[in-house]
Motif scaffolding. Structure first.
Motif, PDB file in Angstrom:
ATOM      1  N   VAL A  43       0.086  -9.072   6.036  1.00 36.97           N
ATOM      2  CA  VAL A  43      -0.697  -9.353   4.827  1.00 36.97           C
ATOM      3  C   VAL A  43      -0.510 -10.809   4.408  1.00 36.97           C
ATOM      4  O   VAL A  43      -1.469 -11.495   4.035  1.00 36.97           O
ATOM      5  CB  VAL A  43      -0.290  -8.398   3.683  1.00 36.97           C
ATOM      6  N   LEU A  44       0.711 -11.307   4.484  1.00 36.86           N
ATOM      7  CA  LEU A  44       0.987 -12.701   4.133  1.00 36.86           C
ATOM      8  C   LEU A  44       0.171 -13.654   4.999  1.00 36.86           C
ATOM      9  O   LEU A  44      -0.420 -14.617   4.495  1.00 36.86           O
ATOM     10  CB  LEU A  44       2.481 -12.988   4.302  1.00 36.86           C
ATOM     11  N   ARG A  45       0.115 -13.383   6.278  1.00 38.04           N
ATOM     12  CA  ARG A  45      -0.560 -14.291   7.206  1.00 38.04           C
ATOM     13  C   ARG A  45      -2.079 -14.272   7.047  1.00 38.04           C
ATOM     14  O   ARG A  45      -2.736 -15.287   7.281  1.00 38.04           O
ATOM     15  CB  ARG A  45      -0.190 -13.929   8.650  1.00 38.04           C
ATOM     16  N   HIS A  46      -2.637 -13.138   6.653  1.00 38.77           N
ATOM     17  CA  HIS A  46      -4.092 -13.014   6.686  1.00 38.77           C
ATOM     18  C   HIS A  46      -4.748 -12.814   5.318  1.00 38.77           C
ATOM     19  O   HIS A  46      -5.973 -12.907   5.222  1.00 38.77           O
ATOM     20  CB  HIS A  46      -4.485 -11.871   7.623  1.00 38.77           C
ATOM     21  N   ILE A  47      -3.945 -12.556   4.292  1.00 41.28           N
ATOM     22  CA  ILE A  47      -4.523 -12.391   2.958  1.00 41.28           C
ATOM     23  C   ILE A  47      -3.930 -13.391   1.972  1.00 41.28           C
ATOM     24  O   ILE A  47      -4.653 -14.071   1.259  1.00 41.28           O
ATOM     25  CB  ILE A  47      -4.319 -10.948   2.440  1.00 41.28           C
ATOM     26  N   ARG A  50       0.447 -13.723  -2.732  1.00 34.19           N
ATOM     27  CA  ARG A  50       0.457 -12.777  -3.851  1.00 34.19           C
ATOM     28  C   ARG A  50       0.267 -11.346  -3.366  1.00 34.19           C
ATOM     29  O   ARG A  50       0.995 -10.439  -3.774  1.00 34.19           O
ATOM     30  CB  ARG A  50      -0.632 -13.144  -4.859  1.00 34.19           C
ATOM     31  N   ALA A  51      -0.701 -11.153  -2.485  1.00 33.12           N
ATOM     32  CA  ALA A  51      -0.944  -9.813  -1.943  1.00 33.12           C
ATOM     33  C   ALA A  51       0.263  -9.320  -1.157  1.00 33.12           C
ATOM     34  O   ALA A  51       0.631  -8.140  -1.233  1.00 33.12           O
ATOM     35  CB  ALA A  51      -2.183  -9.815  -1.057  1.00 33.12           C
ATOM     36  N   ALA A  52       0.896 -10.218  -0.406  1.00 31.66           N
ATOM     37  CA  ALA A  52       2.059  -9.833   0.399  1.00 31.66           C
ATOM     38  C   ALA A  52       3.216  -9.379  -0.484  1.00 31.66           C
ATOM     39  O   ALA A  52       3.907  -8.401  -0.168  1.00 31.66           O
ATOM     40  CB  ALA A  52       2.490 -11.001   1.278  1.00 31.66           C
ATOM     41  N   ILE A  53       3.428 -10.075  -1.593  1.00 28.88           N
ATOM     42  CA  ILE A  53       4.509  -9.695  -2.514  1.00 28.88           C
ATOM     43  C   ILE A  53       4.240  -8.313  -3.105  1.00 28.88           C
ATOM     44  O   ILE A  53       5.138  -7.468  -3.188  1.00 28.88           O
ATOM     45  CB  ILE A  53       4.661 -10.747  -3.630  1.00 28.88           C
ATOM     46  N   ILE A  54       2.993  -8.078  -3.502  1.00 28.75           N
ATOM     47  CA  ILE A  54       2.634  -6.774  -4.070  1.00 28.75           C
ATOM     48  C   ILE A  54       2.833  -5.666  -3.044  1.00 28.75           C
ATOM     49  O   ILE A  54       3.406  -4.608  -3.341  1.00 28.75           O
ATOM     50  CB  ILE A  54       1.180  -6.792  -4.583  1.00 28.75           C
ATOM     51  N   VAL A  55       2.377  -5.907  -1.815  1.00 29.58           N
ATOM     52  CA  VAL A  55       2.527  -4.907  -0.753  1.00 29.58           C
ATOM     53  C   VAL A  55       4.001  -4.646  -0.469  1.00 29.58           C
ATOM     54  O   VAL A  55       4.429  -3.490  -0.323  1.00 29.58           O
ATOM     55  CB  VAL A  55       1.793  -5.366   0.526  1.00 29.58           C
ATOM     56  N   PHE A  56       4.789  -5.711  -0.401  1.00 30.11           N
ATOM     57  CA  PHE A  56       6.228  -5.555  -0.150  1.00 30.11           C
ATOM     58  C   PHE A  56       6.872  -4.691  -1.231  1.00 30.11           C
ATOM     59  O   PHE A  56       7.623  -3.749  -0.929  1.00 30.11           O
ATOM     60  CB  PHE A  56       6.897  -6.924  -0.093  1.00 30.11           C
TER      61      PHE A  56
END
Length: 198
Positions: A43-47, A50-56
Motif C-alpha cells: 500500500v505504501l509503494r502504490h497508494i 497515509r493509507a499505509a499507516i491506516i492499513v498497518f
C-alpha cells in the motif's frame, strides 16, 4: 462456543483493509500491483504513506482484537493461540479476496501484543532497529520473525513456560518466512528495494 470464536477470529483477520484502501483511495486492486500483497508495504509503494499507516494500524488491531476477545471470554492459552492463528490465517488467506491477502507481519504483531505486550513490543523493537539500519521492510520483517521465538522464550520466568505461546511464536516465524520467500531470494541477490524505491 469456542469453535464459533475461531470463526470470528478468521473473520477479523480476513477484513481486507489493504484492498479497501486501494479501492477507496485510487480505485485500484492492490493485489494486481507490486508484490500482490494487501499489506501496508505494498500500500505504501502504490497508494501512499497515509493509507499505509491506516492499513498497518487496522491490521495490527485485527490481531489485538481477536486475542482480547479470547481473554475477555477467559479462554486458556491454547484457545487464545488457536484464535490468534485463525485470525492470522484469515489475514493471509481471506475468502473474500480469492485467498490472496497480506504477509502476516502487522496482524501477527497485533496477536503477540495481545498475547504478551512485552513480547510484541520487543519484536517491534527488532523490526524498528532493522528498518532504521537498512530501510528494507522485508529484511526487518524476517529479522523480527526470527527473533520472535527467542524473545518469547526469554519472556518466561523460571518454569512458568506457556508451551502454546512458544509454539505459536515458531509457527508465526515460519509463516512470515514462507510469505516472504520471494523477498528473501531478492535479498540474497541484492535486488530487494528499499523504502522509497519502486
Amino acid at each position: 462456543m469456542n469453535l464459533l470464536i475461531l470463526f470470528f477470529g478468521y473473520l477479523f483477520g480476513s477484513f481486507p483493509s489493504g484492498y479497501l484502501a486501494g479501492r477507496i483511495a485510487k480505485g485500484i486492486d492492490i493485489r494486481s500491483l507490486g508484490s500482490g500483497s494487501t499489506g501496508a508495504t505494498n500500500v505504501l509503494r502504490h497508494i501512499g504513506k497515509r493509507a499505509a499507516i491506516i492499513v498497518f494500524l487496522l491490521d495490527v488491531f485485527k490481531g489485538v482484537l481477536s486475542i482480547l476477545l479470547a481473554k475477555y471470554l477467559l479462554l486458556n492459552d491454547s484457545w487464545q493461540v488457536a484464535i490468534g492463528l485463525s485470525t492470522l490465517i484469515g489475514h493471509i488467506w481471506p475468502v473474500w479476496l480469492n485467498w490472496k491477502g497480506g504477509k502476516a507481519v502487522a496482524t501477527g504483531l497485533g496477536i503477540f501484543l495481545g498475547l504478551s505486550w512485552q513480547v510484541g513490543l520487543a519484536t517491534l523493537g527488532v523490526f524498528i532497529i532493522m528498518i532504521t539500519l537498512f530501510r528494507i521492510v522485508s529484511l526487518a520483517s524476517v529479522s523480527a520473525s526470527l527473533a520472535l521465538p527467542l524473545i518469547m522464550f526469554l519472556s518466561f520466568s523460571g518454569s512458568n513456560i506457556s508451551l502454546p505461546f512458544l509454539i505459536v511464536s515458531l509457527l508465526a516465524m515460519l509463516l512470515v518466512i514462507w510469505r516472504h520467500r520471494e523477498n528473501i531470494v531478492r535479498l540474497i541477490r541484492g535486488k530487494e528495494p528499499r523504502i522509497g524505491q519502486p
